[in-house]
Motif scaffolding. Structure first.
Motif, PDB file in Angstrom:
ATOM      1  N   TYR A  57       9.097  -2.422  -1.435  1.00  0.00           N
ATOM      2  CA  TYR A  57       8.862  -3.804  -1.020  1.00  0.00           C
ATOM      3  C   TYR A  57       8.542  -4.712  -2.205  1.00  0.00           C
ATOM      4  CZ  TYR A  57       8.536  -1.768   3.639  1.00  0.00           C
ATOM      5  OH  TYR A  57       8.814  -1.103   4.803  1.00  0.00           O
ATOM      6  N   ASP A  58       9.185  -5.884  -2.228  1.00  0.00           N
ATOM      7  CA  ASP A  58       8.764  -6.918  -3.167  1.00  0.00           C
ATOM      8  C   ASP A  58       7.623  -7.697  -2.520  1.00  0.00           C
ATOM      9  OD1 ASP A  58       9.915  -8.655  -1.303  1.00  0.00           O
ATOM     10  OD2 ASP A  58      11.648  -9.131  -2.552  1.00  0.00           O
ATOM     11  N   ILE A  59       7.088  -8.699  -3.218  1.00  0.00           N
ATOM     12  CA  ILE A  59       5.893  -9.372  -2.731  1.00  0.00           C
ATOM     13  C   ILE A  59       6.138 -10.095  -1.408  1.00  0.00           C
ATOM     14  CG2 ILE A  59       6.271 -11.458  -4.114  1.00  0.00           C
ATOM     15  CD1 ILE A  59       2.857  -9.822  -3.281  1.00  0.00           C
ATOM     16  N   VAL A 113       0.798  -1.228   0.000  1.00  0.00           N
ATOM     17  CA  VAL A 113       0.000   0.000   0.000  1.00  0.00           C
ATOM     18  C   VAL A 113       0.833   1.281   0.000  1.00  0.00           C
ATOM     19  CG1 VAL A 113      -0.319   0.014   2.529  1.00  0.00           C
ATOM     20  CG2 VAL A 113      -2.010   1.121   1.034  1.00  0.00           C
ATOM     21  N   THR A 114       1.931   1.347   0.755  1.00  0.00           N
ATOM     22  CA  THR A 114       2.702   2.596   0.738  1.00  0.00           C
ATOM     23  C   THR A 114       3.447   2.783  -0.584  1.00  0.00           C
ATOM     24  OG1 THR A 114       4.446   1.477   2.020  1.00  0.00           O
ATOM     25  CG2 THR A 114       2.935   2.921   3.227  1.00  0.00           C
ATOM     26  N   ASP A 115       3.772   1.689  -1.264  1.00  0.00           N
ATOM     27  CA  ASP A 115       4.332   1.812  -2.613  1.00  0.00           C
ATOM     28  C   ASP A 115       3.261   2.317  -3.582  1.00  0.00           C
ATOM     29  OD1 ASP A 115       6.978   1.038  -2.117  1.00  0.00           O
ATOM     30  OD2 ASP A 115       6.478  -1.086  -2.241  1.00  0.00           O
ATOM     31  N   ALA A 116       2.024   1.860  -3.400  1.00  0.00           N
ATOM     32  CA  ALA A 116       0.924   2.346  -4.230  1.00  0.00           C
ATOM     33  C   ALA A 116       0.713   3.840  -4.008  1.00  0.00           C
ATOM     34  CB  ALA A 116      -0.353   1.571  -3.924  1.00  0.00           C
ATOM     35  N   VAL A 117       0.776   4.270  -2.754  1.00  0.00           N
ATOM     36  CA  VAL A 117       0.576   5.686  -2.439  1.00  0.00           C
ATOM     37  C   VAL A 117       1.729   6.530  -2.964  1.00  0.00           C
ATOM     38  CG1 VAL A 117       0.486   7.351  -0.526  1.00  0.00           C
ATOM     39  CG2 VAL A 117      -0.961   5.314  -0.490  1.00  0.00           C
TER      40      VAL A 117
END
Length: 353
Positions: A336-338, A255-259
């Motif tokens: 982050y990776d998965i 989520v923080t990568d999406a943001v």
């Protein structure tokens, strides 16, 4: 413990706030966030309020939602801040002229984004993406907003026709519009077209970040996406239930990568352009993801047949991986990776009430 008391989550928020982005564009401005109590919207609000403290932006954050009690619990640390406001409003209804004083940036995130909602509330799914989008565009036009940000989805690409590995922004696959589930991708496509129509006809500045399957500690416990179901089972120490062979190969984003991707598009993207938010380090099959979570949680993967309601909401796409070259051209990258993202999600969620 509440999420804004979790030190690891707060580290993620601070990490986004420390990115090299043109934050000065938000100085003394207002940001309206529809769907602000959701997984991505709440995280975005946290980042903006953190920026107010760390950079003295004096940026007003207005979160639009329908449940003020839930919002007050979620945003309690800054509920009384002069820079924060919760607005209880159904975006399917027009915005009143006096509901917001100004709207320099409008971020439209409100949408049904999980399978059961697609199947049980198909009308609400469609109207939020079309009527809700129009209402917010009208407000943005009236308030002479600097930029309108329409959060779209990887779903708009439809099914992979077998002619590509990664969906670039100009790809358009097949969607059978005569199905209940088609309401979500078709209405997202229409929402994008509506944004471009307003951009041309009303000379508005719009950008379209296309989010892929997002997960993280801000997820709602009511979320019925497969990744959310797997995470909830992992938290409970229960076996991961896989309702297919698990061959579906998708892109996911913490989520923080999406943001951070959304903010990159909002502050650096070109007007009228769409940008995929994804990274190949988080492309994974459903089965492999289930096994990752089960392995970390000390459980196992079991197989089950979905019921009729679940089946109606599931995507029929077997491969949906996004090409993020365009966004990376704006210097965006994931943290982050998965594997690390899923493990971090489980670790944080286990500490929450």
């Amino acid at each position: 413990m509440k999420i804004l008391e979790n030190k690891e989550y707060l580290k993620d928020i601070v990490s986004v706030s420390e990115l090299s982005l043109p934050w000065e564009k938000l100085q003394n401005k207002s940001v309206i966030i529809s769907g602000g109590s959701g997984m991505v919207g709440s995280c975005l609000a946290d980042v903006l309020m953190t920026l107010n403290n760390s950079r003295n932006l004096n940026c007003d954050v207005v979160v639009i939602g329908r449940n003020s009690q839930r919002a007050k619990s979620r945003f309690e640390p800054y509920w009384d801040s002069p820079n924060f406001r919760f607005l209880s409003h159904d975006i399917n209804l027009p915005m009143g002229e006096d509901e917001v004083a100004k709207a320099d940036f409008v971020v439209h995130l409100a949408s049904n984004t999980h399978p059961v909602a697609y199947a049980t509330d198909p009308i609400g799914t469609i109207t939020a993406n079309i009527i809700g989008t129009k209402n917010l565009l009208d407000m943005a036009a009236e308030k002479k907003s600097e930029r309108f940000v329409f959060a779209s989805s990887n779903e708009i690409y439809g099914e992979n026709r077998g002619d590509t590995e990664l969906f670039s922004e100009d790809y358009c696959g097949y969607i059978d519009c005569c199905t209940l589930r088609a309401g979500y991708p078709e209405s997202k496509r229409c929402g994008e077209a509506l944004c471009l129509a307003y951009s041309r006809q009303k000379e508005m500045d719009v950008v379209i970040p296309r989010l892929t399957r997002t997960y993280g500690p801000t997820m709602l416990m009511s979320d019925t996406k497969a990744v959310s179901q797997f995470i909830k089972k992992g938290m409970a120490g229960e076996d991961i239930v896989l309702k297919s062979k698990g061959n579906q190969f998708y892109s996911y984003t913490y989520v923080t990568d999406a943001v951070s991707g959304l903010l990159t598009v909002m502050l650096k993207g070109e007007c009228g352009e769409a940008y995929n938010i994804a990274d190949i380090s988080s492309d994974i099959t459903l089965r492999d993801m289930a096994e990752l979570i089960a392995g970390y949680s000390g459980t196992k993967v079991v197989f089950d047949i979905p019921d009729e309601t679940e089946s109606a909401g599931y995507s029929k796409a077997t491969k949906a991986r996004l090409d993020s070259t365009k966004l990376k051209g704006l210097d965006w990258k994931v943290k982050y990776d998965i594997r690390s993202g899923l493990e971090r999600t489980l670790d944080i969620l286990k500490t929450l009430d």
